[in-house]
Design a protein around this motif. Structure first.
Motif, PDB file in Angstrom:
ATOM      1  N   LEU A  72     -38.112  35.725  -5.166  1.00  0.00           N
ATOM      2  CA  LEU A  72     -36.764  35.887  -5.724  1.00  0.00           C
ATOM      3  C   LEU A  72     -36.000  34.866  -4.851  1.00  0.00           C
ATOM      4  CD1 LEU A  72     -35.721  38.143  -7.552  1.00  0.00           C
ATOM      5  CD2 LEU A  72     -34.779  39.115  -5.380  1.00  0.00           C
ATOM      6  N   SER A  73     -35.877  34.975  -3.543  1.00  0.00           N
ATOM      7  CA  SER A  73     -35.099  33.892  -3.010  1.00  0.00           C
ATOM      8  C   SER A  73     -35.113  32.597  -3.392  1.00  0.00           C
ATOM      9  CB  SER A  73     -35.442  33.940  -1.452  1.00  0.00           C
ATOM     10  OG  SER A  73     -35.180  35.258  -0.817  1.00  0.00           O
ATOM     11  N   LEU A  74     -36.506  31.813  -3.392  1.00  0.00           N
ATOM     12  CA  LEU A  74     -36.847  30.800  -3.875  1.00  0.00           C
ATOM     13  C   LEU A  74     -36.023  30.348  -5.320  1.00  0.00           C
ATOM     14  CD1 LEU A  74     -40.455  30.109  -3.147  1.00  0.00           C
ATOM     15  CD2 LEU A  74     -38.697  28.787  -2.343  1.00  0.00           C
ATOM     16  N   VAL A  75     -36.310  31.439  -6.232  1.00  0.00           N
ATOM     17  CA  VAL A  75     -35.816  31.021  -7.612  1.00  0.00           C
ATOM     18  C   VAL A  75     -34.169  31.182  -7.522  1.00  0.00           C
ATOM     19  CG1 VAL A  75     -35.233  32.415  -9.770  1.00  0.00           C
ATOM     20  CG2 VAL A  75     -37.736  32.088  -8.814  1.00  0.00           C
ATOM     21  N   GLY A  76     -33.746  32.107  -6.585  1.00  0.00           N
ATOM     22  CA  GLY A  76     -32.385  32.198  -6.216  1.00  0.00           C
ATOM     23  C   GLY A  76     -31.564  30.977  -5.709  1.00  0.00           C
ATOM     24  N   ALA A  77     -32.461  30.444  -4.906  1.00  0.00           N
ATOM     25  CA  ALA A  77     -31.948  29.131  -4.234  1.00  0.00           C
ATOM     26  C   ALA A  77     -31.827  28.006  -5.138  1.00  0.00           C
ATOM     27  CB  ALA A  77     -32.638  28.724  -2.782  1.00  0.00           C
ATOM     28  N   LEU A  78     -32.868  27.944  -6.170  1.00  0.00           N
ATOM     29  CA  LEU A  78     -33.129  26.864  -6.980  1.00  0.00           C
ATOM     30  C   LEU A  78     -32.377  26.945  -8.438  1.00  0.00           C
ATOM     31  CD1 LEU A  78     -36.816  26.083  -6.408  1.00  0.00           C
ATOM     32  CD2 LEU A  78     -34.798  25.045  -5.365  1.00  0.00           C
ATOM     33  N   THR A  79     -31.918  28.411  -8.728  1.00  0.00           N
ATOM     34  CA  THR A  79     -31.381  28.402 -10.160  1.00  0.00           C
ATOM     35  C   THR A  79     -29.911  27.487 -10.348  1.00  0.00           C
ATOM     36  OG1 THR A  79     -32.652  30.449 -10.210  1.00  0.00           O
ATOM     37  CG2 THR A  79     -30.573  29.998 -11.693  1.00  0.00           C
ATOM     38  N   PRO A  80     -29.143  27.751  -9.332  1.00  0.00           N
ATOM     39  CA  PRO A  80     -27.794  26.811  -9.683  1.00  0.00           C
ATOM     40  C   PRO A  80     -27.929  25.463  -9.498  1.00  0.00           C
ATOM     41  CG  PRO A  80     -27.580  28.714  -7.736  1.00  0.00           C
ATOM     42  CD  PRO A  80     -28.894  28.539  -8.155  1.00  0.00           C
ATOM     43  N   PRO A  81     -28.784  24.709  -8.806  1.00  0.00           N
ATOM     44  CA  PRO A  81     -28.882  23.060  -8.697  1.00  0.00           C
ATOM     45  C   PRO A  81     -29.605  22.971 -10.080  1.00  0.00           C
ATOM     46  CG  PRO A  81     -29.693  24.142  -6.751  1.00  0.00           C
ATOM     47  CD  PRO A  81     -29.371  25.264  -7.475  1.00  0.00           C
ATOM     48  N   LEU A  82     -30.578  23.632 -10.482  1.00  0.00           N
ATOM     49  CA  LEU A  82     -31.254  23.336 -11.743  1.00  0.00           C
ATOM     50  C   LEU A  82     -30.429  23.491 -12.935  1.00  0.00           C
ATOM     51  CD1 LEU A  82     -34.819  24.697 -10.833  1.00  0.00           C
ATOM     52  CD2 LEU A  82     -34.227  22.306 -10.910  1.00  0.00           C
ATOM     53  N   LEU A  83     -29.695  24.581 -12.975  1.00  0.00           N
ATOM     54  CA  LEU A  83     -28.478  24.703 -14.079  1.00  0.00           C
ATOM     55  C   LEU A  83     -27.619  23.625 -14.322  1.00  0.00           C
ATOM     56  CD1 LEU A  83     -27.353  28.561 -13.960  1.00  0.00           C
ATOM     57  CD2 LEU A  83     -28.944  27.215 -15.626  1.00  0.00           C
ATOM     58  N   ILE A  84     -27.313  23.114 -12.976  1.00  0.00           N
ATOM     59  CA  ILE A  84     -26.176  21.872 -12.832  1.00  0.00           C
ATOM     60  C   ILE A  84     -27.114  20.671 -13.291  1.00  0.00           C
ATOM     61  CG2 ILE A  84     -25.356  20.184 -11.283  1.00  0.00           C
ATOM     62  CD1 ILE A  84     -24.377  22.762  -9.960  1.00  0.00           C
ATOM     63  N   LEU A  85     -28.524  20.550 -13.047  1.00  0.00           N
ATOM     64  CA  LEU A  85     -29.223  19.447 -13.427  1.00  0.00           C
ATOM     65  C   LEU A  85     -29.218  19.618 -15.125  1.00  0.00           C
ATOM     66  CD1 LEU A  85     -31.295  17.119 -12.967  1.00  0.00           C
ATOM     67  CD2 LEU A  85     -33.037  18.927 -13.180  1.00  0.00           C
ATOM     68  N   VAL A  86     -29.375  20.724 -15.673  1.00  0.00           N
ATOM     69  CA  VAL A  86     -29.561  20.715 -17.211  1.00  0.00           C
ATOM     70  C   VAL A  86     -28.060  20.303 -17.691  1.00  0.00           C
ATOM     71  CG1 VAL A  86     -29.592  22.417 -19.061  1.00  0.00           C
ATOM     72  CG2 VAL A  86     -31.193  22.596 -17.209  1.00  0.00           C
ATOM     73  N   GLY A  87     -27.051  20.546 -17.218  1.00  0.00           N
ATOM     74  CA  GLY A  87     -25.929  20.373 -17.428  1.00  0.00           C
ATOM     75  C   GLY A  87     -25.389  18.735 -17.523  1.00  0.00           C
ATOM     76  N   LEU A  88     -25.851  18.158 -16.321  1.00  0.00           N
ATOM     77  CA  LEU A  88     -25.634  16.828 -16.278  1.00  0.00           C
ATOM     78  C   LEU A  88     -26.642  16.087 -17.191  1.00  0.00           C
ATOM     79  CD1 LEU A  88     -25.928  16.526 -12.243  1.00  0.00           C
ATOM     80  CD2 LEU A  88     -24.031  16.076 -13.822  1.00  0.00           C
TER      81      LEU A  88
END
Lengths: 301, 245
Positions: free
Chosen positions: B20-36
């Protein structure tokens, strides 16, 4: 014999409910004490106070002659209200947590697992353990550090007959060889009767009886079954003698419950003097269950 | 204390908190990657400035996502022994209540630091993958320093959530509070009042150029510290004075 627990006038209240009322007693080393009482009598509250899960509203508890300090738990093993371990860890990993806090060698952990016959299942996750295995693990954590005092609430719940017999032997071994004091609460009265040296009986939060099991049992009312040739005559004769508390007739059999301190010889000689032939006299052996029922009926013990 | 922290770590073995912590830590950067990637290849806006990407990452993490993630973490660490009833097993051992709670606090701060660092590193990687321009070491370092302070202050302010977890002994109250905090954070965004809200203030640090020099910044800093210390001290007091069961 050293005093292990001294309880002086403890009282525990929860808002408007009084769970324990002015309880006082002492427990000596090397004995097994059976704690008896109905649901809600205050047994678990008392055990919770003894191991400081709860604080008494008033009164004092001395363990090994000292007021409670957390360091005293080094010499105490506790299992209260069913097993509780981390489901995502194996049996051994769960015990390893206990071992590390208690600063014990790994050997003690394996010995404890072996004692409760759980060595083969040590690597299985706790959440996959059966109720009996969970209970065994709970016992293992309580005995791993060879405590001077064991506080056990319903320790045989979920165990099979072999497990129960094994535990019974373990309790005797601990008291005889290690001089461990065991305080044991159980609803299985037959088991308690087999292992306890002394009894503590709680009723409505009050300690109503404490003493040697055999003494308490001997002081119970005496019930006899007499086979006589004239039961109705015998029944009438015993009326108003002051010897009999309760009497009933079934065929040629006369069941008598004697008043306290009345010897059966008085009754028998009275009947013989009146030419009543007595064929057989049987004393009913009371067990802990009878004692418990008598207690519920508020019969003076 | 070392043993207790080690034990707290051992308790987390195979628990849901790790993934859960891994997913939590990686979710915001990955969302930004999708946006970029969308901006690059669909909207054809072109690469973005490195500092702007990092600041967007701070917004997603510190202001919006971490309050929920940290409340889950706090609730899990501090209420697990109640919900699994292992509190009675732990306190049948010669452990002092204060030491037990301190070990949990220490693990909580280390865990949030770990989550923060993982998010930050992933954000840098995301920025590089997206072809961000103006990637400079001094920006990278200053962003890291502000990010670490910001993350630490957010973790500290969440001692109040730990207090709520200890009081309620369940995960629902901390989660409800965290959701409320997120809503207030959104409501206060771009408002001067945000400086005085201890859960918004840590994010504002990451946007500042002159840390603590202005009056609202200094007051915001003090409010956050006071909130964090109050949460910690009250947690300690309540846990020590209350019955274990």
């Amino acid at each position: 014999m050293q005093t292990i627990i001294q309880v002086q006038n403890i009282r525990k209240t929860y808002q408007n409910h009084v769970a324990l009322k002015q309880c006082s007693f002492e427990l000596k080393e090397g004995k097994i004490y059976g704690l008896l009482g109905r649901n809600g009598a205050g047994k678990t509250t008392l055990l919770n106070i003894l191991c400081n899960y709860k604080k008494a509203s008033s009164g004092e508890v001395l363990l090994f002659g000292k007021p409670f300090q957390r360091d005293l738990l080094k010499d105490i093993g506790v299992m209260i209200e069913g097993p509780a371990f981390y489901g995502s860890l194996s049996g051994q990993e769960n015990l390893d947590i206990i071992r590390q806090v208690r600063k014990l060698p790994k050997e003690d952990l394996l010995n404890a697992l072996k004692t409760v016959d759980l060595l083969e299942a040590k690597d299985k996750l706790y959440k996959h353990y059966s109720l009996g295995m969970r209970q065994k693990l709970y016992i293992a954590q309580a005995i791993m550090h060879k405590p001077k005092l064991l506080i056990l609430d319903e320790p045989i719940n979920g165990l099979d007959p072999i497990g129960i017999a094994h535990l019974r032997r373990l309790f005797h071994k601990l008291t005889k060889e290690e001089n461990t004091t065991i305080i044991l609460s159980s609803h299985l009265l037959k088991e308690l009767e087999q292992v306890a040296d002394e009894l503590l009986i709680l009723k409505d939060g009050r300690l109503i009886k404490k003493g040697e099991k055999h003494t308490i049992m001997q002081n119970m009312e005496q019930t006899y079954d007499l086979q006589v040739d004239e039961p109705k005559k015998a029944y009438r004769l015993l009326q108003n003698t002051g010897y009999i508390k309760k009497r009933t007739i079934t065929g040629t059999s006369l069941q008598l419950t004697l008043e306290k301190d009345t010897p059966i010889s008085h009754v028998l000689s009275l009947l013989l003097k009146q030419d009543i032939l007595i064929h057989q006299v049987d004393r009913k052996n009371h067990d802990l269950e009878d004692l418990f029922h008598a207690l519920l009926k508020e019969v003076v013990l | 204390m070392k043993t207790l922290v080690k034990i707290e770590l051992l308790k987390l073995k195979r628990s849901t908190l790790v993934p859960l912590s891994l997913v939590g830590a990686l979710t915001p950067p990955l969302l930004i990657l999708v946006g970029l990637l969308k901006a690059n290849y669909i909207d054809q806006v072109g690469p973005m400035n490195f500092e702007a990407i990092m600041q967007e990452g701070n917004l997603y993490t510190i202001l919006l996502f971490y309050p929920i993630l940290y409340s889950i973490l706090a609730a899990f660490l501090f209420t697990r022994d109640y919900t699994e009833q292992t509190i009675k097993t732990m306190f049948s051992l010669p452990i002092h209540k204060k030491h037990y709670l301190h070990a949990k606090f220490l693990l909580y701060f280390l865990w949030t630091l770990g989550i923060g660092m993982l998010s930050y590193i992933t954000m840098v990687v995301v920025a590089l993958i997206s072809g961000a321009f103006a990637v400079q070491i001094n920006i990278l370092l200053s962003q890291l320093i502000y990010y670490l302070i910001s993350n630490l202050l957010l973790s500290l302010s969440f001692t109040t959530i730990i207090l709520s977890a200890l009081l309620s002994k369940n995960i629902y109250v901390p989660l409800l509070l965290a959701a409320s905090i997120c809503l207030i954070n959104i409501f206060l965004s771009n408002e001067p009042l945000a400086y005085y809200f201890p859960f918004s203030y840590p994010y504002l640090i990451t946007r500042t150029k002159d840390l603590f020099f202005t009056r609202p910044e200094l007051l915001g800093f003090l409010f956050t510290i006071i909130t964090g210390l109050s949460g910690y001290l009250l947690s300690l007091h309540i846990f020590q004075s209350r019955d274990i069961l």
